[in-house]
Design an enzyme around this catalytic site. Sequence first.
Site, PDB file in Angstrom:
ATOM      1  N   HIS A  41       0.836  -1.206   0.000  1.00 56.69           N
ATOM      2  CA  HIS A  41       0.000   0.000   0.000  1.00 56.69           C
ATOM      3  C   HIS A  41       0.874   1.261   0.000  1.00 56.69           C
ATOM      4  CE1 HIS A  41       1.248   0.463   4.124  1.00 56.69           C
ATOM      5  NE2 HIS A  41       1.031  -0.833   4.278  1.00 56.69           N
ATOM      6  N   GLU A 290       4.229  -4.888   3.274  1.00 56.37           N
ATOM      7  CA  GLU A 290       5.646  -5.132   2.982  1.00 56.37           C
ATOM      8  C   GLU A 290       5.968  -6.617   2.989  1.00 56.37           C
ATOM      9  OE1 GLU A 290       4.692  -3.939   6.039  1.00 56.37           O
ATOM     10  OE2 GLU A 290       5.228  -5.895   6.871  1.00 56.37           O
TER      11      GLU A 290
END
Length: 384
Positions: A41, A290
């Site tokens: 994101h 991540e």
Amino acid sequence: MFLRLKYYLTAVCLATAVVSAKEVTEDDMKTLRLVHAFFRHGARTPELKHLFPTDPYGVDTFAPMGYGQLTNLGKRQAFRLGERLRNRYDRFLGKIYYPEEVYGQSTDFDRTKASLQLVLAGLYPPVDNQRWHEQLNWQPIPTHYKEDHLDYFLRRPNKYCPAYMAELDKALTSEQHQEYLESVRSTLDFLTENTGMQVKTTSAAFGVYQTIRAEHVMNLTLPKWTENGIYPEALNKLAIRQCLIENSTPKLRRLNGGRSLQKVIDNMLAKSECRLQPENRKIFLYSGHENNVVNLLTALGFFDSVEDQYFPDYSSAFVIELHEDEEEFAVKLLYLRDVEAEYEEKQLKGCEDVLCPLQDFIRLTKTVVPVNFTEECQSPVNLD
Ligand SMILES: *[C@@H]1O[C@H](CO)[C@@H](O)[C@H](O)[C@H]1NC(C)=O
Ligand SMILES: *[C@@H]1O[C@H](CO)[C@@H](O)[C@H](O)[C@H]1NC(C)=O
């Protein structure tokens, strides 16, 4: 003569390996058949669960969005990622949005859902008769997600995968990890003192890193104690260590990045055998965190050396392309470590070229890809 030939071949391979992916050739797009992109994101406000007691910032600073939400910069980054994909895949996708060609799935988080919408907005600005509004250069594109407790694919493995939790626990209590924690003891003590909470694990330090990184990217003034090598240096290393420990054994890698690879390989095989449904699907977009990027990098051996151990930035992406050339299918791997970076072509170890024949790709990743995820997780429920 033979030696010279061998030298020549090596030189050719090296030349291929370092070729910049910036320039997308027409040939590249002619042979392309299917794309999978896993991305993080955009930039966000800190998460409530990661705020530490001495943090000078709170919900007022993050208003009106609140905790764990995209900032305006984060929105621009996710949109930009969509534009980057548009630039690369313009020829492959064409300008018209056909619903069957694109599938987007996110985790069950506001920021990954919003990021996916923004990526799609950057990727598919409407043209021709798909323009439906005079001012708004946007068209609605449906997206998908599974409820958090039922997300057995993009979500970090948790109690749905008991074998993963047991293996992670083993890694965290291993002598090697205990020795590592001992070696960073003074830093952890320093963090404990200054954050006002117990920072005894790499997981706790990971949370502190995420918060300070988010605040730094928001241009907030950081507390004085973060200076002198704590942020980014020491905290970044501790956060990366947490990513490494989550992938520190073959079993962990299988159940993390291997799980994603399993899906990608299934889709690529189906495409190569003309049984992918729907058959004109061109791109899968997976909006996550991540760890979705790190886990793939680790499973494929691109996170092994210290230079490679870069914490994937907001809107970083790992892309897997399936090509077809003279009836041979081949895989190309690309890493976008941040949204303005160049695409890095990643050559799989054991493959002679960045374009790795599909069968070689499957053979070389076999040890890291689960055969039956439900069984390997020792899950009581079906995870597929
Ligand atoms: C932070 O400051 C930099 C440099 O002035 C600027 O480029 C960036 O857009 C700012 N970020 C935010 C979130 O305002
Ligand atoms: C995977 O393993 C589970 C549990 O042993 C079993 O029920 C399921 O049928 C297996 N799936 C496949 C595709 O073999």
